[in-house]
Design a protein around this motif. Structure first.
Motif, PDB file in Angstrom:
ATOM      1  N   LYS A 141      -4.417   9.185   1.175  1.00  0.00           N
ATOM      2  CA  LYS A 141      -5.290   7.655   0.457  1.00  0.00           C
ATOM      3  C   LYS A 141      -4.368   6.702   0.249  1.00  0.00           C
ATOM      4  N   TRP A 142      -4.328   5.417   0.562  1.00  0.00           N
ATOM      5  CA  TRP A 142      -3.540   4.765   0.220  1.00  0.00           C
ATOM      6  C   TRP A 142      -4.686   4.074  -0.657  1.00  0.00           C
ATOM      7  N   ILE A 143      -3.213   3.618  -1.556  1.00  0.00           N
ATOM      8  CA  ILE A 143      -3.610   2.646  -3.353  1.00  0.00           C
ATOM      9  C   ILE A 143      -2.399   1.506  -3.216  1.00  0.00           C
ATOM     10  N   THR A 144      -2.705   0.522  -4.113  1.00  0.00           N
ATOM     11  CA  THR A 144      -2.095  -0.483  -4.282  1.00  0.00           C
ATOM     12  C   THR A 144      -0.818   0.278  -4.859  1.00  0.00           C
ATOM     13  N   SER A 145       0.104   0.408  -4.883  1.00  0.00           N
ATOM     14  CA  SER A 145       1.052   0.661  -5.511  1.00  0.00           C
ATOM     15  C   SER A 145       1.169  -0.079  -7.373  1.00  0.00           C
ATOM     16  N   GLN A 199       0.684  -0.918   0.339  1.00  0.00           N
ATOM     17  CA  GLN A 199       0.023  -0.155  -0.372  1.00  0.00           C
ATOM     18  C   GLN A 199       0.932   0.701  -0.039  1.00  0.00           C
ATOM     19  N   ASP A 211      -1.771   7.410  -2.416  1.00  0.00           N
ATOM     20  CA  ASP A 211      -2.117   8.422  -3.471  1.00  0.00           C
ATOM     21  C   ASP A 211      -1.388   8.332  -4.452  1.00  0.00           C
ATOM     22  N   THR A 212      -1.164   8.799  -5.693  1.00  0.00           N
ATOM     23  CA  THR A 212      -0.171  10.308  -6.012  1.00  0.00           C
ATOM     24  C   THR A 212      -1.072  11.587  -6.288  1.00  0.00           C
ATOM     25  N   GLU A 213      -1.915  11.753  -5.641  1.00  0.00           N
ATOM     26  CA  GLU A 213      -2.935  13.052  -5.376  1.00  0.00           C
ATOM     27  C   GLU A 213      -2.454  13.230  -3.866  1.00  0.00           C
ATOM     28  N   THR A 214      -2.425  12.344  -3.189  1.00  0.00           N
ATOM     29  CA  THR A 214      -2.373  12.897  -1.601  1.00  0.00           C
ATOM     30  C   THR A 214      -1.522  13.800  -1.814  1.00  0.00           C
TER      31      THR A 214
END
Ligand SMILES: Cc1cc2nc3c(=O)[nH]c(=O)nc-3n(C[C@H](O)[C@H](O)[C@H](O)COP(=O)(O)OP(=O)(O)OC[C@H]3O[C@@H](n4cnc5c(N)ncnc54)[C@H](O)[C@@H]3O)c2cc1C
Length: 249
Positions: free
Chosen positions: A32-36, A9, A12-15
């Motif tokens: 905000k977390w995302i999957t790499s 995890q 997010d690139t927009e965080t």
């Protein structure tokens, strides 16, 4: 065939990233977390192999409870089961590789798929270290993968060309953009994932080879300046600024 997919995890690139008070880690508040994204290629490849050849796909993440979202998403996309190796705090890629190796070593995985690098950390080291710790073959930054009977053939990107790597399974393969086009979770998949549980185990105690001693954001960029006047005046002002301030000429 049994496939393990390592999913990390990442923010997010927009965080808008903030450095925590300790000066060496990220402040997790409001992240905000995302999957790499590279791990999404790894997972998609595993699911395609499952659909094509038949395989059991296990999704795995090392981290805190926050990583569960990454695993829930993997289950919704088609992973059969998910494991969270829990541990607080930060470790380097070597620590993560040791944790995953300790878990995987006696589970009989034929294939371990990872991203070629974790977005943000960008170490591009975990997969190769994991292969070394497990004593298995590896192929990194892969854009094409074919499996034979106990063998793999992988195409990897190299400077100005490509390279074909062949080896025996079990192997660790790290995915690069272009390997496939990751799918979105279907409603059916999301509903089916709700019935699946995430196995939670303590991460093995490991040593870190390196530690982050300081983390800093890039310096603030100065505000832009609007040049006044008509086009000719603007061109003149731009030329003057490049000469006097930026010292380009
Ligand atoms: C006990 C423990 C707890 C941790 N807790 C957290 C946490 O809560 N939050 C957090 O962000 N990081 C956590 N980490 C992970 C660690 O901070 C980084 O993941 C590690 O430094 C790898 O950085 P990288 O992405 O640059 O590695 P790279 O070498 O660039 O990663 C390459 C690939 O390795 C795999 N990978 C990397 N890290 C992980 C992971 N953590 N889980 C599964 N696969 C992974 C992915 O497939 C990734 O694409 C923890 C590590 C340990 C040992």
């Amino acid at each position: 065939m049994k496939i393990l997919v390592a999913l990390k995890q990442v923010p997010d690139t927009e965080t808008k990233i903030k450095v925590a008070a300790d000066g060496k880690s990220l402040d997790p508040a409001d992240v905000k977390w995302i999957t790499s994204p590279y791990d999404e290629y790894a997972l998609e490849e595993a699911i395609r192999l499952k659909e094509g050849k038949g395989a059991e796909v296990v999704a795995l993440s090392v981290g805190s409870d926050a990583s569960k979202d990454v695993l829930k998403n993997a289950l919704a996309l088609g992973a059969d089961s998910a494991v969270l190796l829990k541990g607080e705090g930060q470790g380097d890629p070597y620590a993560v590789a040791q944790v995953i190796a300790a878990y995987a070593k006696d589970k009989g995985f034929d294939l371990i798929l990872c991203g070629n690098k974790g977005l943000g950390g960008d170490n591009a080291a975990m997969g190769p270290m994991l292969a070394e710790l497990l004593g298995v073959a590896q192929a990194n930054v892969i854009v094409k993968l074919e499996l034979g009977d106990g063998t793999f053939k992988a195409e990897r990107e190299i400077e100005g060309g490509s390279e074909i790597v062949e080896g025996a399974l079990p192997a660790v393969i790290t995915a690069q953009k272009g390997l496939n086009e990751p799918r979105y979770a279907s409603l059916k998949g999301i509903m089916a994932a709700k019935k699946k549980t995430i196995e939670e185990l303590d991460a093995a105690a490991v040593t870190t080879a390196a530690q982050v001693s300081a983390l800093a954001l890039p310096p603030e960029r100065p505000a832009g300046r609007l040049l006044q006047g008509d086009a000719a005046q603007q061109a003149q002002a731009l030329l003057q600024a490049l000469k006097d301030e930026a010292k380009v000429f």
